[in-house]
Design a protein around this motif. Structure first.
Motif, PDB file in Angstrom:
ATOM      1  N   UNK A   1      57.979  -3.252 -10.515  1.00  0.00           N
ATOM      2  CA  UNK A   1      59.094  -3.394 -11.454  1.00  0.00           C
ATOM      3  C   UNK A   1      58.562  -3.554 -12.878  1.00  0.00           C
ATOM      4  N   UNK A   2      57.561  -4.398 -13.055  1.00  0.00           N
ATOM      5  CA  UNK A   2      56.986  -4.602 -14.380  1.00  0.00           C
ATOM      6  C   UNK A   2      56.400  -3.301 -14.922  1.00  0.00           C
ATOM      7  N   UNK A   3      55.751  -2.538 -14.066  1.00  0.00           N
ATOM      8  CA  UNK A   3      55.167  -1.270 -14.521  1.00  0.00           C
ATOM      9  C   UNK A   3      56.264  -0.286 -14.923  1.00  0.00           C
ATOM     10  N   UNK A   4      57.293  -0.190 -14.128  1.00  0.00           N
ATOM     11  CA  UNK A   4      58.371   0.752 -14.431  1.00  0.00           C
ATOM     12  C   UNK A   4      59.114   0.375 -15.710  1.00  0.00           C
ATOM     13  N   UNK A   5      59.276  -0.931 -15.947  1.00  0.00           N
ATOM     14  CA  UNK A   5      60.107  -1.381 -17.059  1.00  0.00           C
ATOM     15  C   UNK A   5      59.341  -1.523 -18.372  1.00  0.00           C
ATOM     16  N   UNK A   6      58.074  -1.984 -18.328  1.00  0.00           N
ATOM     17  CA  UNK A   6      57.395  -2.266 -19.600  1.00  0.00           C
ATOM     18  C   UNK A   6      55.995  -1.666 -19.730  1.00  0.00           C
ATOM     19  N   UNK A   7      55.340  -1.347 -18.605  1.00  0.00           N
ATOM     20  CA  UNK A   7      53.971  -0.798 -18.676  1.00  0.00           C
ATOM     21  C   UNK A   7      53.109  -1.598 -19.661  1.00  0.00           C
ATOM     22  N   UNK A   8      53.120  -2.896 -19.503  1.00  0.00           N
ATOM     23  CA  UNK A   8      52.394  -3.785 -20.403  1.00  0.00           C
ATOM     24  C   UNK A   8      51.223  -4.415 -19.655  1.00  0.00           C
TER      25      UNK A   8
ATOM     26  N   UNK B   1      53.006  -9.111 -24.969  1.00  0.00           N
ATOM     27  CA  UNK B   1      52.546  -8.032 -25.824  1.00  0.00           C
ATOM     28  C   UNK B   1      53.597  -6.964 -26.053  1.00  0.00           C
ATOM     29  N   UNK B   2      53.133  -5.775 -26.440  1.00  0.00           N
ATOM     30  CA  UNK B   2      54.013  -4.668 -26.780  1.00  0.00           C
ATOM     31  C   UNK B   2      54.151  -3.707 -25.603  1.00  0.00           C
ATOM     32  N   UNK B   3      55.368  -3.532 -25.088  1.00  0.00           N
ATOM     33  CA  UNK B   3      55.579  -2.610 -23.970  1.00  0.00           C
ATOM     34  C   UNK B   3      55.221  -1.174 -24.350  1.00  0.00           C
ATOM     35  N   UNK B   4      54.829  -0.385 -23.333  1.00  0.00           N
ATOM     36  CA  UNK B   4      54.420   0.997 -23.569  1.00  0.00           C
ATOM     37  C   UNK B   4      55.407   2.014 -23.007  1.00  0.00           C
ATOM     38  N   UNK B   5      56.543   1.547 -22.517  1.00  0.00           N
ATOM     39  CA  UNK B   5      57.533   2.478 -21.989  1.00  0.00           C
ATOM     40  C   UNK B   5      58.348   3.068 -23.139  1.00  0.00           C
ATOM     41  N   UNK B   6      58.665   4.363 -23.022  1.00  0.00           N
ATOM     42  CA  UNK B   6      59.403   5.032 -24.086  1.00  0.00           C
ATOM     43  C   UNK B   6      60.845   4.551 -24.180  1.00  0.00           C
ATOM     44  N   UNK B   7      61.408   4.122 -23.059  1.00  0.00           N
ATOM     45  CA  UNK B   7      62.810   3.739 -23.030  1.00  0.00           C
ATOM     46  C   UNK B   7      63.025   2.252 -23.300  1.00  0.00           C
ATOM     47  N   UNK B   8      61.995   1.545 -23.779  1.00  0.00           N
ATOM     48  CA  UNK B   8      62.097   0.089 -23.907  1.00  0.00           C
ATOM     49  C   UNK B   8      63.235  -0.317 -24.845  1.00  0.00           C
ATOM     50  N   UNK B   9      64.086  -1.170 -24.330  1.00  0.00           N
ATOM     51  CA  UNK B   9      65.127  -1.836 -25.109  1.00  0.00           C
ATOM     52  C   UNK B   9      65.069  -3.300 -24.728  1.00  0.00           C
ATOM     53  N   UNK B  10      64.842  -4.159 -25.709  1.00  0.00           N
ATOM     54  CA  UNK B  10      64.524  -5.544 -25.411  1.00  0.00           C
ATOM     55  C   UNK B  10      65.548  -6.197 -24.488  1.00  0.00           C
ATOM     56  N   UNK B  11      66.817  -6.119 -24.859  1.00  0.00           N
ATOM     57  CA  UNK B  11      67.847  -6.801 -24.078  1.00  0.00           C
ATOM     58  C   UNK B  11      67.977  -6.171 -22.692  1.00  0.00           C
TER      59      UNK B  11
END
Length: 380
Positions: free
Chosen positions: A263-270, A304-314
């Motif tokens: 889940x963490x990889x899919x959502x933030x790749x951090x 840190x800073x997520x690496x997913x292109x679709x990242x939206x904080x909320x």
């Protein structure tokens, strides 16, 4: 924590649980939460506390323990200062030794890392400390350590010195070498191994901070005080930080670790991700394992800073919150929380907390409820 270790270690004693960063406070760790690589043996910081003293909302000074005012004692952890002001705590101490012997176990697949991490976490008698850093969705390093009195010649690493590489970078080198290895670290250096780089947050603030020349010349100035960084943030910097940065700890049963990492990889790749096991006993209070007995959990820390292109904080944090709740886990509340009030009360057992709040004079009038204090939009 830095002051506590400075005082106790020369006397041959230590707290059973010593969270890494120097500036973490005893009160904050009790009212919030404190977890460390010895938590697979001892639980969270509240589980090694014997008693608390609080100034209650009506001004009364009260002591509580497992036998004296037990409801208040078990309600204090995770209450975030909403039951009173914590002014004293009695905490167990245990004998310490001057060094730790740490073994690095590189893993080149997700299954290898999670299986080894779970296996070592369950060895509560053999391992004094257990931790892992996941550097990608398929690689990481599991670390086990034990107290020791002496070190082998040529294997002492005083990792706390200002000119030394940041600890997580040192661990990453172990992954690249892909060989298990052993070294010895002074105990205080081990306890505060993530302090100089604020885990790995400092690489986003000072990208060249781990450069050998920078470390040698000005490394002694690091790290900057987190409170100072927050105080000097302008509105634009704060907004950018909130929109493009994640600081979250999700705590869940260790049996769900593989699913959680996906889940963490899919959502933030951090990466790195910090993995720290802890035992959660079956006790009254906000946190309780789903069954009738205690259970081994794991804290998954993303900073840190997520690496997913679709990242939206909320939206992304909401997805992580939902997954954590589905795994019968808990979100650390020092970070942004976007759960609804109903979701929050489903995640955390409020039965004892509500009972204690009703029993304390002026509590509802003087103190906000936990949700009102930690929810991102409400506290702003």
């Amino acid at each position: 924590m830095g002051q506590v270790t400075t005082l106790l270690l020369p006397l041959g004693w230590t707290l059973p649980i010593v969270p890494e960063l120097d500036d973490l406070t005893v009160g904050g760790l009790i009212m919030g939460t404190g977890v460390e690589t010895s938590s697979h043996k001892y639980g969270l910081i509240q589980h090694v506390c014997e008693s608390y003293e609080l100034v209650l909302p009506d001004g009364t000074l009260t002591k509580c323990s497992r036998t004296e005012n037990p409801d208040l004692f078990y309600a204090v952890p995770w209450s975030y200062g909403t039951l009173g002001f914590l002014v004293a705590a009695e905490i167990r101490i245990i004998p310490s030794k001057p060094y730790v012997r740490i073994k690095y176990h590189p893993a080149q697949s997700a299954d290898e890392m999670t299986q080894l991490f779970i296996k070592e976490s369950m060895k509560t008698r053999e391992n004094d400390f257990v931790e892992a850093l996941a550097f990608s969705d398929e690689s990481g390093v599991v670390m086990t350590a034990n107290f020791c009195d002496v070190f082998e010649s040529g294997k002492l690493n005083r990792i706390g010195h200002w000119y030394k590489p940041w600890f997580f970078k040192h661990v990453e080198d172990k992954l690249k070498n892909d060989q298990s290895s052993v070294e010895y670290i002074p105990l205080r250096d081990y306890y505060h191994r993530h302090t100089r780089s604020i885990f790995w947050e400092l690489q986003d603030i000072i990208p060249f901070g781990n450069n050998p020349i920078f470390r040698l010349l000005v490394g002694w100035l690091m790290p900057p005080k987190i409170s100072l960084l927050k105080l000097t943030q302008g509105k634009t910097v704060k907004r950018l930080y909130e929109e493009h940065h994640v600081v979250q700890d999700m705590m869940l049963p260790i049996k769900h670790l593989s699913k959680c990492l996906k889940v963490f990889h899919d959502e933030i790749k951090l990466y790195p991700l910090w993995l720290c096991p802890f035992y959660l006993p079956k006790e009254p209070g906000m946190l309780a394992p789903p069954g009738d007995e205690g259970e081994m959990y794991v804290d998954v820390g993303a900073y840190g800073e997520p690496r997913t292109l679709h990242f939206n904080n909320v939206k992304t944090i909401r997805q992580l919150e939902k997954a954590t709740k589905d795994f019968n886990g808990f979100q650390m509340l020092y970070a942004d929380s976007y759960m609804t009030r109903e979701e929050f009360r489903e995640m955390f057992d409020h039965s004892l907390y509500d009972k204690v709040r009703k029993s304390l004079p002026l509590c509802d009038e003087a103190m906000p409820a936990i949700y009102d204090k930690v929810h991102k939009e409400i506290k702003e």
